[in-house]
Design a protein around this motif. Structure first.
Motif, PDB file in Angstrom:
ATOM      1  N   ILE A 107       0.844  -1.269  -0.105  1.00  0.00           N
ATOM      2  CA  ILE A 107       0.003   0.070   0.005  1.00  0.00           C
ATOM      3  C   ILE A 107       0.937   1.152  -0.163  1.00  0.00           C
ATOM      4  O   ILE A 107       2.085   1.156   0.456  1.00  0.00           O
ATOM      5  CB  ILE A 107      -0.816  -0.106   1.293  1.00  0.00           C
ATOM      6  N   GLU A 154      -1.837  -7.367  -3.614  1.00  0.00           N
ATOM      7  CA  GLU A 154      -1.628  -8.422  -2.732  1.00  0.00           C
ATOM      8  C   GLU A 154      -1.034  -9.774  -3.210  1.00  0.00           C
ATOM      9  O   GLU A 154      -1.301 -10.171  -4.499  1.00  0.00           O
ATOM     10  CB  GLU A 154      -2.936  -8.660  -2.057  1.00  0.00           C
ATOM     11  N   GLY A 196      -4.816  -9.212   3.309  1.00  0.00           N
ATOM     12  CA  GLY A 196      -5.327  -8.881   1.960  1.00  0.00           C
ATOM     13  C   GLY A 196      -6.346  -7.666   2.002  1.00  0.00           C
ATOM     14  O   GLY A 196      -5.993  -6.553   1.910  1.00  0.00           O
ATOM     15  N   SER A 197      -7.590  -8.222   2.295  1.00  0.00           N
ATOM     16  CA  SER A 197      -8.604  -7.274   2.282  1.00  0.00           C
ATOM     17  C   SER A 197      -8.499  -6.329   3.624  1.00  0.00           C
ATOM     18  O   SER A 197      -9.029  -5.141   3.824  1.00  0.00           O
ATOM     19  CB  SER A 197      -9.998  -7.769   2.191  1.00  0.00           C
ATOM     20  N   THR A 198      -7.995  -6.691   4.456  1.00  0.00           N
ATOM     21  CA  THR A 198      -7.923  -6.669   5.840  1.00  0.00           C
ATOM     22  C   THR A 198      -6.545  -6.715   6.452  1.00  0.00           C
ATOM     23  O   THR A 198      -6.119  -7.861   6.460  1.00  0.00           O
ATOM     24  CB  THR A 198      -8.784  -6.680   6.872  1.00  0.00           C
ATOM     25  N   THR A 199      -5.699  -5.429   6.723  1.00  0.00           N
ATOM     26  CA  THR A 199      -4.405  -5.588   7.005  1.00  0.00           C
ATOM     27  C   THR A 199      -4.160  -5.029   8.359  1.00  0.00           C
ATOM     28  O   THR A 199      -4.528  -3.986   8.857  1.00  0.00           O
ATOM     29  CB  THR A 199      -3.649  -4.540   6.133  1.00  0.00           C
ATOM     30  N   ASP A 200      -3.619  -6.196   9.208  1.00  0.00           N
ATOM     31  CA  ASP A 200      -3.397  -5.759  10.725  1.00  0.00           C
ATOM     32  C   ASP A 200      -2.204  -5.422  11.262  1.00  0.00           C
ATOM     33  O   ASP A 200      -2.151  -5.038  12.262  1.00  0.00           O
ATOM     34  CB  ASP A 200      -4.260  -7.114  11.426  1.00  0.00           C
ATOM     35  N   TRP A 254       1.536  -3.807   9.910  1.00  0.00           N
ATOM     36  CA  TRP A 254       2.427  -2.949   8.764  1.00  0.00           C
ATOM     37  C   TRP A 254       3.661  -2.843   8.966  1.00  0.00           C
ATOM     38  O   TRP A 254       4.226  -2.739  10.067  1.00  0.00           O
ATOM     39  CB  TRP A 254       1.754  -1.745   8.684  1.00  0.00           C
ATOM     40  N   GLY A 255       4.635  -2.612   7.983  1.00  0.00           N
ATOM     41  CA  GLY A 255       5.942  -2.236   8.133  1.00  0.00           C
ATOM     42  C   GLY A 255       6.059  -0.791   8.516  1.00  0.00           C
ATOM     43  O   GLY A 255       4.949   0.002   8.427  1.00  0.00           O
TER      44      GLY A 255
END
Lengths: 115, 107
Positions: free
Chosen positions: A37, A50, A99-103, A105-106
């Motif tokens: 993203i 994704e 994918g649809s929900t990202t929990d 993050w970098g």
């Protein structure tokens, strides 16, 4: 503790290829989808694409012709390549779990495209 | 693509206030709606998934509601750490799309 650590070149010239890698700690690449993203300066978030645990990818149609996301389960990382960059690709790029929900993050990587 | 809009684009409020942010989808997305918080220099954090489910570890002063095309994120009592930018995101279909954000500032 799940952590995503990303790296890659931060300054590119127009027409070059953006390349970023995201290492995953505390989770198996085989159990989740993984995403990229970005957020251009002063703008909102844009989903790039994704990859799932089988290596199947889905890309944003707006970038599809230039994007490749790949998975290396042996090295526990996944990668983003974006070809033929322009100034419009200047952004903070994030990798994320899901994918649809990202929990998770970098930390984000600023990529600037400038001649 | 499904277009997401948010209102307001920015909001000034005080600690302790009850605040509501609205998100609207250009077509029905059932409850496939997530909310993220982003602070300057940091990655976004998932607050609410599937419209109303609080992500593990997120304080309970956040709540989400809605279905179809209209959704809300409510802060029951603003805390100092809540001042940030909030994005909604539809998880109904690819390409997943985000709202433009609501910047919540201290009055």
């Amino acid at each position: 503790q799940v952590q995503l650590q990303q790296w890659g070149a931060g300054l590119l010239k127009p027409s070059e290829t953006l390349s970023l890698t995201c290492a995953v700690y505390g989770a198996s690449l085989n159990d989740y989808y993984w995403s990229w993203i970005r957020r251009p300066p002063g703008k909102g978030l844009e989903w790039i694409g994704e990859i799932n645990y089988s290596g199947i990818t889905t890309y944003n149609p707006s970038l599809k012709s230039r994007v490749t996301i790949s998975l290396d389960t042996s090295k526990k990382h996944f990668s983003l390549k974006l070809t033929s960059v322009t100034a419009a690709d200047t952004a903070v790029y994030y990798c994320a779990r899901g994918g649809s929900t990202t929990d998770y993050w970098g930390q984000g990587a600023l990529v600037t495209v400038s001649s | 693509d499904i277009q997401m809009t948010q209102s307001p684009s920015s909001l000034s409020a005080s600690v302790g206030d009850r605040v509501t942010i609205t998100c609207r989808a250009s077509q029905s997305i059932s409850t496939y709606l997530n909310w993220y918080q982003q602070k300057p220099g940091k990655a976004p954090e998932l607050l609410i998934y599937a419209a109303s489910n609080l992500q593990s570890g997120v304080p309970s002063n956040f709540s989400g509601s809605g279905s179809g095309t209209d959704f809300t994120l409510t802060f029951s009592s603003l805390q100092p750490e809540d001042f940030a930018t909030y994005f909604c995101q539809q998880s109904y279909t690819t390409p997943y799309t985000f709202g433009p954000g609501t910047k919540l500032e201290i009055k």
